[in-house]
Design a protein around this motif. Structure first.
Motif: not given
Length: 306
Positions: A157-158, A139, A83
Motif C-alpha cells: 500500500r503505497y 508488501y 492498483q
C-alpha cells in the motif's frame, strides 16, 4: 555514490560503520559471495570486485543493470500503477496459471513473473524489470519465494511508489561495469581470492530460534550444513592470507571464535518485518581475521588499493 536499487532481507545499511571498522586499511580485490541487495558493495564502491548470489533472478537483474541500463529504465517506465486494472493485452489479465483470479495490475505482473521461465522465449530484460517493479510495489519490499521458486508476496500500500529508480540504476550500472557478476556457490571465492584480497560474507543468517527462520529468500534456502561449509571456507581463506569479514546471527558467535576469528556482537534493526512495531534490534555478530592494527581508520570512506 551508488545506492542499493532493491530492498532486500538482511540488508546491511544499519551495520555499515561496524563493518567498515573491521575492514583492512588496504586490500586488493573485493569479493562479496552473498551480495543480496548490495548495501555494502554499492556504498563501498570497490574499484575491482566479484559479486555473487545463489538467486539467478537477482543475478540476472544486476547483469541487466550493468549492460542495458537505459533499456531497463524504458521498460520500467512502461509499467502501470499496481492498483490499476490488468492489461488485457498481456498474459494473465484474468487469472493466474493456477486459475486464481487476477484483480489488479500488480497481481498480473506477479503471475507473469512467476511464469516467465516456463512460457515462451525468455526475455532477461523483462525479467529484471518485473523483479524491480514487484520489489518496489509489494508488501513491505519483501522478496520471498515459495518451495517452487514462485514469488508470493502480496501487493503493498503505497501512495506513490517509485519503481523506475532511474538515477540509482545509472549509478549502479557504472559501478557494476568493473565487477564480475556470478551465480554460483559461495565457495567460488576459494578459486578467485588472492592473498591481500578482502572477502565479505553476509549469508542468510542461522536462525536465533525455531521460529526465527526467515533465511529462505530463495527457494534453495541455506541450511546448517551450508553454515558449516561457510565456516570452513572462511578458515581456508584465512590460511591463504585473504582478509575475511563476516556477519551472521548471534548464535554463530562460538563457532567463529573457536575457529580463531575475532568476534564481536552488534545490534541492528531489521528493516523488513511484517509488523513495523516489531522491527527491534537483533543480536548479530561481526567476525574477522583483520587485526586491530591493520584496520581502516574510523570514519574513513575510501579504501586505498594496492
Amino acid at each position: 555514490m551508488a545506492e542499493p536499487i532493491l530492498k532486500w532481507a538482511g540488508g546491511k545499511r544499519q551495520l555499515l560503520d561496524e563493518l567498515y571498522a573491521r575492514f583492512p586499511s588496504a586490500f586488493g580485490r573485493y569479493h562479496e559471495p552473498f551480495v543480496g541487495g548490495g548495501a555494502v558493495f554499492f556504498d563501498l564502491e570497490p574499484a575491482r570486485a566479484t559479486v555473487n548470489d545463489a538467486n539467478p533472478r537477482l543475478v540476472n537483474f544486476y547483469e541487466q543493470v550493468r549492460d542495458r541500463p537505459d533499456e531497463l529504465i524504458a521498460r520500467l517506465t512502461s509499467l502501470d500503477d499496481p492498483q490499476s486494472d490488468p492489461d488485457p493485452d498481456l498474459p494473465h489479465a484474468e487469472e493466474t496459471a493456477r486459475d486464481r483470479e487476477v484483480d489488479s495490475y500488480y497481481y498480473q505482473q506477479r503471475a507473469r513473473f512467476n511464469r516467465r521461465p516456463y512460457e515462451g522465449e525468455f526475455d532477461p530484460l523483462e525479467e529484471a524489470a518485473l523483479l524491480l517493479y514487484l520489489n518496489r510495489t509489494c508488501y513491505n519490499g519483501l522478496y520471498r519465494e515459495n518451495a517452487d521458486g514462485g514469488f508470493n508476496v502480496p501487493i503493498g500500500r503505497y501512495a506513490d511508489p517509485d519503481w523506475v529508480r532511474r538515477d540509482r540504476i545509472r549509478r549502479a550500472s557504472d559501478l557494476l561495469a568493473d565487477a564480475e557478476i556470478r551465480n554460483a556457490d559461495f565457495a567460488y571465492v576459494l578459486d578467485v581470492a588472492e592473498p591481500g584480497d578482502l572477502v565479505y560474507f553476509d549469508p542468510p543468517y542461522e536462525p536465533m530460534s525455531a521460529t526465527a527462520n526467515f533465511n529462505e529468500y530463495s527457494a534453495s534456502g541455506f541450511d546448517r550444513e551450508d553454515q558449516r561449509r561457510l565456516l570452513d571456507v572462511a578458515g581456508e581463506l584465512d590460511e591463504a592470507g585473504v582478509w575475511v569479514v563476516l556477519s551472521n546471527s548471534g548464535v554463530m558467535y562460538d563457532a567463529y571464535a573457536e575457529a580463531g576469528f575475532r568476534v564481536d556482537r552488534e545490534d541492528a534493526t531489521r528493516a523488513i518485518n511484517s509488523d513495523a512495531d516489531g522491527r527491534d534490534a537483533v543480536d548479530e555478530i561481526v567476525a574477522t581475521n583483520v587485526p586491530p592494527a591493520e584496520r581502516r581508520e574510523a570514519g574513513q570512506r575510501e579504501l586505498p588499493d594496492f
